[in-house]
Scaffold this active site. Structure first.
Site, PDB file in Angstrom:
ATOM      1  N   ASN A   6      -3.818 -30.349  53.915  1.00 12.15           N
ATOM      2  CA  ASN A   6      -4.231 -31.839  53.386  1.00 12.15           C
ATOM      3  C   ASN A   6      -5.703 -32.201  53.062  1.00 12.15           C
ATOM      4  O   ASN A   6      -6.540 -31.136  53.073  1.00 12.15           O
ATOM      5  CB  ASN A   6      -3.536 -32.850  54.387  1.00 12.15           C
ATOM      6  CG  ASN A   6      -2.871 -34.133  53.587  1.00 12.15           C
ATOM      7  OD1 ASN A   6      -3.650 -34.538  52.808  1.00 12.15           O
ATOM      8  ND2 ASN A   6      -1.578 -34.174  53.693  1.00 12.15           N
ATOM      9  N   ARG A   7      -6.212 -33.356  53.442  1.00 11.87           N
ATOM     10  CA  ARG A   7      -7.564 -33.574  52.918  1.00 11.87           C
ATOM     11  C   ARG A   7      -8.287 -34.265  54.032  1.00 11.87           C
ATOM     12  O   ARG A   7      -7.972 -34.501  55.129  1.00 11.87           O
ATOM     13  CB  ARG A   7      -7.315 -34.976  51.993  1.00 11.87           C
ATOM     14  CG  ARG A   7      -6.607 -34.588  50.578  1.00 11.87           C
ATOM     15  CD  ARG A   7      -6.275 -35.827  50.155  1.00 11.87           C
ATOM     16  NE  ARG A   7      -5.571 -35.779  48.802  1.00 11.87           N
ATOM     17  CZ  ARG A   7      -4.322 -35.539  48.428  1.00 11.87           C
ATOM     18  NH1 ARG A   7      -3.612 -35.464  49.756  1.00 11.87           N
ATOM     19  NH2 ARG A   7      -3.495 -34.956  47.337  1.00 11.87           N
TER      20      ARG A   7
ATOM     21  N   HIS B 283      -6.684 -28.878  51.556  1.00 13.70           N
ATOM     22  CA  HIS B 283      -6.205 -27.533  51.910  1.00 13.70           C
ATOM     23  C   HIS B 283      -6.992 -26.265  52.166  1.00 13.70           C
ATOM     24  O   HIS B 283      -6.741 -25.214  51.852  1.00 13.70           O
ATOM     25  CB  HIS B 283      -5.221 -27.245  50.888  1.00 13.70           C
ATOM     26  CG  HIS B 283      -4.007 -28.132  50.715  1.00 13.70           C
ATOM     27  ND1 HIS B 283      -3.560 -28.910  51.705  1.00 13.70           N
ATOM     28  CD2 HIS B 283      -3.202 -28.237  49.633  1.00 13.70           C
ATOM     29  CE1 HIS B 283      -2.402 -29.699  51.265  1.00 13.70           C
ATOM     30  NE2 HIS B 283      -2.221 -29.326  49.855  1.00 13.70           N
TER      31      HIS B 283
ATOM     32  N   HIS C   6       3.312 -24.713  52.377  1.00 17.91           N
ATOM     33  CA  HIS C   6       3.529 -25.579  51.258  1.00 17.91           C
ATOM     34  C   HIS C   6       4.392 -25.273  50.225  1.00 17.91           C
ATOM     35  O   HIS C   6       4.484 -25.010  48.762  1.00 17.91           O
ATOM     36  CB  HIS C   6       2.072 -25.488  50.422  1.00 17.91           C
ATOM     37  CG  HIS C   6       1.893 -26.862  49.762  1.00 17.91           C
ATOM     38  ND1 HIS C   6       2.514 -27.350  48.584  1.00 17.91           N
ATOM     39  CD2 HIS C   6       0.760 -27.892  49.878  1.00 17.91           C
ATOM     40  CE1 HIS C   6       2.047 -28.451  48.191  1.00 17.91           C
ATOM     41  NE2 HIS C   6       0.982 -28.742  48.793  1.00 17.91           N
ATOM     42  N   ALA C   7       5.819 -25.152  50.717  1.00 17.90           N
ATOM     43  CA  ALA C   7       6.898 -24.721  49.672  1.00 17.90           C
ATOM     44  C   ALA C   7       7.264 -25.806  49.002  1.00 17.90           C
ATOM     45  O   ALA C   7       7.396 -26.911  49.456  1.00 17.90           O
ATOM     46  CB  ALA C   7       8.052 -24.350  50.635  1.00 17.90           C
ATOM     47  N   TYR C   8       7.708 -25.728  47.773  1.00 17.29           N
ATOM     48  CA  TYR C   8       8.304 -26.794  46.946  1.00 17.29           C
ATOM     49  C   TYR C   8       9.441 -26.452  46.689  1.00 17.29           C
ATOM     50  O   TYR C   8       9.999 -25.419  46.342  1.00 17.29           O
ATOM     51  CB  TYR C   8       7.489 -26.606  45.426  1.00 17.29           C
ATOM     52  CG  TYR C   8       6.070 -27.162  45.248  1.00 17.29           C
ATOM     53  CD1 TYR C   8       6.125 -28.547  44.623  1.00 17.29           C
ATOM     54  CD2 TYR C   8       5.079 -26.473  45.625  1.00 17.29           C
ATOM     55  CE1 TYR C   8       4.687 -28.966  44.613  1.00 17.29           C
ATOM     56  CE2 TYR C   8       3.719 -27.063  45.220  1.00 17.29           C
ATOM     57  CZ  TYR C   8       3.648 -28.347  44.970  1.00 17.29           C
ATOM     58  OH  TYR C   8       2.379 -28.904  44.767  1.00 17.29           O
TER      59      TYR C   8
ATOM     60  N   ASP D 162       3.273 -39.270  48.678  1.00 21.39           N
ATOM     61  CA  ASP D 162       2.361 -38.279  48.792  1.00 21.39           C
ATOM     62  C   ASP D 162       1.724 -38.703  49.990  1.00 21.39           C
ATOM     63  O   ASP D 162       0.565 -38.873  50.091  1.00 21.39           O
ATOM     64  CB  ASP D 162       1.220 -37.893  47.870  1.00 21.39           C
ATOM     65  CG  ASP D 162       0.621 -36.670  48.013  1.00 21.39           C
ATOM     66  OD1 ASP D 162       0.824 -35.892  48.886  1.00 21.39           O
ATOM     67  OD2 ASP D 162      -0.300 -36.385  47.160  1.00 21.39           O
TER      68      ASP D 162
ATOM     69  N   GLU E  31       5.908 -30.842  54.318  1.00 22.67           N
ATOM     70  CA  GLU E  31       4.568 -30.121  54.820  1.00 22.67           C
ATOM     71  C   GLU E  31       4.357 -30.515  56.464  1.00 22.67           C
ATOM     72  O   GLU E  31       3.899 -32.071  56.361  1.00 22.67           O
ATOM     73  CB  GLU E  31       3.338 -30.406  54.215  1.00 22.67           C
ATOM     74  CG  GLU E  31       3.737 -30.109  52.651  1.00 22.67           C
ATOM     75  CD  GLU E  31       2.413 -30.538  51.752  1.00 22.67           C
ATOM     76  OE1 GLU E  31       1.378 -30.267  52.228  1.00 22.67           O
ATOM     77  OE2 GLU E  31       2.831 -31.192  50.883  1.00 22.67           O
TER      78      GLU E  31
END
Length: 353
Positions: free
Chosen positions: A85-86, A111, A182-184, A254, A317
């Protein structure tokens, strides 16, 4: 319906900075198959049976290492670190020393920076039919983070259709760490349109509001009366386009949902009425970032030959809170020498008939 299969392992035999990459496959007794690559210690494919007994690949990704290297979205299926994340303004303080990171997401470090763990070729330490371990040593100062950090990510596929992910890390200098996968996911199948009809359930009573740079504000907020209330199952589409400032900040969902469930209880779940496939998440982490693929922009063509458009997948996540080093009231992400960081997340697949 599409016929799904695993990518050809030969398309994953490559060299990046002198290190070879590979494709690895785990299978269980029920027919579930999961493919991984040591590039980013990432999940490439997850084939699970649907309600008709057909296998569907429910994770977005690509058919070759070359495509991963060229992709607009770099994080598909990857292990994210050092800090998921940020981090606001690419800066944090530790023991009165300021550390400066690369700003690769507006003013933020996202990330772990542009050359984070997702961009590394990991070593493979052990491999069994249902388990694989990936290891990486991040040197002191890499991407601006202090300490030599030894990291292991272990994936196990159980006969209960669970992907068990265990993280372990040690450092020789005080540092910060926040790891996730980070699987979509698209439970209708990779490349099968958007996920707006998926039904989500998160028992979280609170989430983290964010500012216009997607950095958390100082305190948790109640989900009650907001678009972020998933305590009763509802479709992603139900509130995602509501006129709420938080949805505008994230261009959809998000956001981090506060997780107070023990790992024995479901922290988040998703279900596709079309395929009958359900995903349940169990974790030791205090947060779950729900991301509805808002910034996928048709720039990448996936395994099925179809472009990945906005909201064609979602992510659960499991992680600590974003920007934690700059918020002392958040659960700590500090790791000291002599300590062992350990975390566990389970992605469990089943059918709802």
């Amino acid at each position: 319906m599409d016929i799904y299969s695993l990518p050809d392992y030969r398309n994953f035999e490559h060299k990046i900075n002198g290190k070879k990459t590979h494709l690895f496959i785990l299978k269980n007794r029920t027919g579930m198959q999961v493919a991984f690559t040591d590039y980013g210690a990432r999940i490439v494919s997850v084939l699970v049976p649907d309600k008709a007994g057909n296998l569907r690949d429910v994770v977005l990704g690509f058919n070759s290492i070359h495509e991963y290297l060229q992709a607009n979205e770099q994080y598909h299926g990857a292990t994210i670190g050092r800090f998921a994340n940020r981090i606001a303004n690419g800066r944090f303080h530790l023991d009165d020393k300021e550390y400066t990171l690369q700003q690769n997401n507006g003013p933020n470090c996202l990330h772990g920076g542009p050359s984070g763990f997702h961009a590394k070729v990991w070593d493979r330490r052990t491999s069994f039919k249902k388990k694989i371990d990936f290891c990486y040593v991040s040197p002191d100062g890499e991407e601006g983070f202090p300490g030599n950090l030894k990291v292991t990510v272990s994936y196990e596929l159980t006969d209960d259709n669970e992907i068990v992910i265990k993280y372990k890390a040690e450092t020789d200098k005080k540092t910060v760490i926040n790891l996730t996968n980070h699987a979509y996911f698209n439970l209708d199948g990779e490349g099968q349109g958007d996920v707006l009809s998926h039904i989500l359930h998160l028992p979280s009573s609170h989430f983290l509001p964010i500012d216009e740079n997607q950095i958390p504000l100082d305190s948790e907020a109640s989900v009650y009366g907001t678009a972020f209330d998933f305590r009763s199952p509802k479709k992603i589409s139900q509130d995602i386009d509501n006129d709420e400032v938080q949805l505008k900040h994230g261009n959809g969902y998000d956001h981090t949902f506060v997780n107070r469930q023990p790992i024995s209880q479901v922290a988040a779940s998703a279900y596709s009425p079309n395929s009958g496939i359900r995903l349940q998440v169990f974790t030791t982490e205090p947060g779950i970032q729900l991301y509805t693929g808002n910034f996928l922009s048709r720039k990448d063509t996936g395994k099925s030959g179809r472009q990945y458009s906005s909201r064609s997948a979602f992510c659960f996540e499991t992680q600590h809170y974003p920007d934690s080093p700059n918020h002392p009231q958040f659960p700590s992400t500090v790791l000291e020498p002599g300590q062992v960081f350990e975390s566990e997340t389970i992605y469990k697949f089943s059918l709802v008939k």
